[in-house]
Design a protein around this motif. Structure first.
Motif, PDB file in Angstrom:
ATOM      1  N   MET A   1      53.057  28.490  44.398  1.00 27.96           N
ATOM      2  CA  MET A   1      53.103  29.813  45.346  1.00 27.96           C
ATOM      3  C   MET A   1      52.362  30.830  44.262  1.00 27.96           C
ATOM      4  SD  MET A   1      56.278  30.453  47.472  1.00 27.96           S
ATOM      5  CE  MET A   1      56.220  31.497  48.786  1.00 27.96           C
ATOM      6  N   ASN A   2      52.672  30.884  43.106  1.00 29.09           N
ATOM      7  CA  ASN A   2      52.037  31.883  42.264  1.00 29.09           C
ATOM      8  C   ASN A   2      50.456  31.992  42.519  1.00 29.09           C
ATOM      9  OD1 ASN A   2      51.974  34.348  40.484  1.00 29.09           O
ATOM     10  ND2 ASN A   2      52.455  32.911  38.602  1.00 29.09           N
ATOM     11  N   LYS A   3      49.970  31.039  42.609  1.00 23.39           N
ATOM     12  CA  LYS A   3      48.522  31.028  42.714  1.00 23.39           C
ATOM     13  C   LYS A   3      47.893  31.834  43.938  1.00 23.39           C
ATOM     14  CE  LYS A   3      47.582  27.011  40.132  1.00 23.39           C
ATOM     15  NZ  LYS A   3      47.106  25.548  40.012  1.00 23.39           N
ATOM     16  N   THR A   4      48.732  31.366  45.196  1.00 25.43           N
ATOM     17  CA  THR A   4      48.058  32.170  46.115  1.00 25.43           C
ATOM     18  C   THR A   4      48.374  33.727  46.360  1.00 25.43           C
ATOM     19  OG1 THR A   4      50.137  31.672  47.286  1.00 25.43           O
ATOM     20  CG2 THR A   4      48.702  30.134  47.536  1.00 25.43           C
ATOM     21  N   THR A   5      49.431  33.987  45.648  1.00 31.45           N
ATOM     22  CA  THR A   5      49.912  35.577  45.473  1.00 31.45           C
ATOM     23  C   THR A   5      48.773  36.168  44.826  1.00 31.45           C
ATOM     24  OG1 THR A   5      52.301  34.829  45.642  1.00 31.45           O
ATOM     25  CG2 THR A   5      51.632  36.979  44.959  1.00 31.45           C
ATOM     26  N   THR A   6      48.339  35.478  43.572  1.00 30.59           N
ATOM     27  CA  THR A   6      47.351  36.192  42.829  1.00 30.59           C
ATOM     28  C   THR A   6      46.185  36.324  43.569  1.00 30.59           C
ATOM     29  OG1 THR A   6      46.879  33.974  41.711  1.00 30.59           O
ATOM     30  CG2 THR A   6      48.527  35.671  40.468  1.00 30.59           C
ATOM     31  N   ALA A   7      45.792  35.147  44.388  1.00 27.61           N
ATOM     32  CA  ALA A   7      44.415  35.240  45.038  1.00 27.61           C
ATOM     33  C   ALA A   7      44.617  36.113  46.268  1.00 27.61           C
ATOM     34  CB  ALA A   7      44.212  33.689  45.725  1.00 27.61           C
ATOM     35  N   LYS A   8      45.645  36.466  47.022  1.00 30.49           N
ATOM     36  CA  LYS A   8      45.801  37.439  47.885  1.00 30.49           C
ATOM     37  C   LYS A   8      45.570  38.831  47.280  1.00 30.49           C
ATOM     38  CE  LYS A   8      48.393  34.946  51.231  1.00 30.49           C
ATOM     39  NZ  LYS A   8      49.628  34.922  52.151  1.00 30.49           N
ATOM     40  N   GLY A  10      44.236  39.580  44.499  1.00 29.81           N
ATOM     41  CA  GLY A  10      42.639  39.715  43.999  1.00 29.81           C
ATOM     42  C   GLY A  10      41.693  40.288  45.172  1.00 29.81           C
ATOM     43  N   GLN A  11      42.028  39.500  46.268  1.00 32.16           N
ATOM     44  CA  GLN A  11      41.184  39.739  47.546  1.00 32.16           C
ATOM     45  C   GLN A  11      41.721  41.272  47.938  1.00 32.16           C
ATOM     46  OE1 GLN A  11      42.353  36.943  50.466  1.00 32.16           O
ATOM     47  NE2 GLN A  11      40.797  35.384  49.822  1.00 32.16           N
ATOM     48  N   MET A  12      42.804  41.873  47.777  1.00 33.51           N
ATOM     49  CA  MET A  12      43.212  43.053  48.180  1.00 33.51           C
ATOM     50  C   MET A  12      42.421  44.047  47.466  1.00 33.51           C
ATOM     51  SD  MET A  12      45.136  42.898  51.096  1.00 33.51           S
ATOM     52  CE  MET A  12      46.019  44.662  50.879  1.00 33.51           C
ATOM     53  N   ASN A  13      42.604  43.957  46.172  1.00 36.40           N
ATOM     54  CA  ASN A  13      41.987  44.772  45.114  1.00 36.40           C
ATOM     55  C   ASN A  13      40.323  44.917  45.525  1.00 36.40           C
ATOM     56  OD1 ASN A  13      44.332  45.351  43.623  1.00 36.40           O
ATOM     57  ND2 ASN A  13      44.244  43.654  42.152  1.00 36.40           N
ATOM     58  N   GLU A  14      39.906  43.546  45.757  1.00 36.41           N
ATOM     59  CA  GLU A  14      38.405  43.616  45.998  1.00 36.41           C
ATOM     60  C   GLU A  14      38.198  44.573  47.207  1.00 36.41           C
ATOM     61  OE1 GLU A  14      35.029  40.662  47.384  1.00 36.41           O
ATOM     62  OE2 GLU A  14      36.741  40.110  45.948  1.00 36.41           O
ATOM     63  N   ARG A  15      39.045  44.452  48.496  1.00 37.35           N
ATOM     64  CA  ARG A  15      38.808  45.323  49.418  1.00 37.35           C
ATOM     65  C   ARG A  15      39.007  46.848  49.194  1.00 37.35           C
ATOM     66  NH1 ARG A  15      42.483  41.454  53.564  1.00 37.35           N
ATOM     67  NH2 ARG A  15      40.807  39.613  53.462  1.00 37.35           N
TER      68      ARG A  15
END
Length: 101
Positions: A1-8, A10-15
């Motif tokens: 579950m920690n991996k999906t949170t960091t992926a999200k 990262g996507q939010m920071n990129e946006r």
């Protein structure tokens, strides 16, 4: 579950960075267009309607290009030299002095 949170995250920071870049670019373009006298003229003539402003600015720029193109001298023509008129020389010599008119 920690991996999906960091992926999200990262996507939010990129946006966020993309949005910040887009905002900075649009602000830069707005400052440039607001400083353009043709854009200001078009805005006053059109009352601020975006589609009218863009069309009017394009027409004004085309008119400016054609006006500047017609004012240039053709390459085959020579400049006319100034006429020289003769004025009397009042220094007592009795001769005639040439002067440019």
């Amino acid at each position: 579950m920690n991996k999906t949170t960091t992926a999200k995250t990262g996507q939010m920071n990129e946006r966020r960075t993309q949005n910040a870049k887009a905002i900075a670019e649009s602000t830069k373009k707005a400052k440039k267009s607001n400083a353009d006298p043709l854009y200001q003229q078009a805005r006053t003539e059109c009352g601020g309607y975006d589609t009218c402003v863009t069309d009017r600015v394009a027409k004004l720029r085309d008119q400016k290009k054609t006006a500047s193109a017609t004012t240039t001298t053709p390459t085959g023509q020579h400049k006319q030299s100034q006429k020289k008129t003769q004025t009397p020389d009042y220094r007592g010599k009795g001769g005639v002095k040439a002067s440019a008119a």
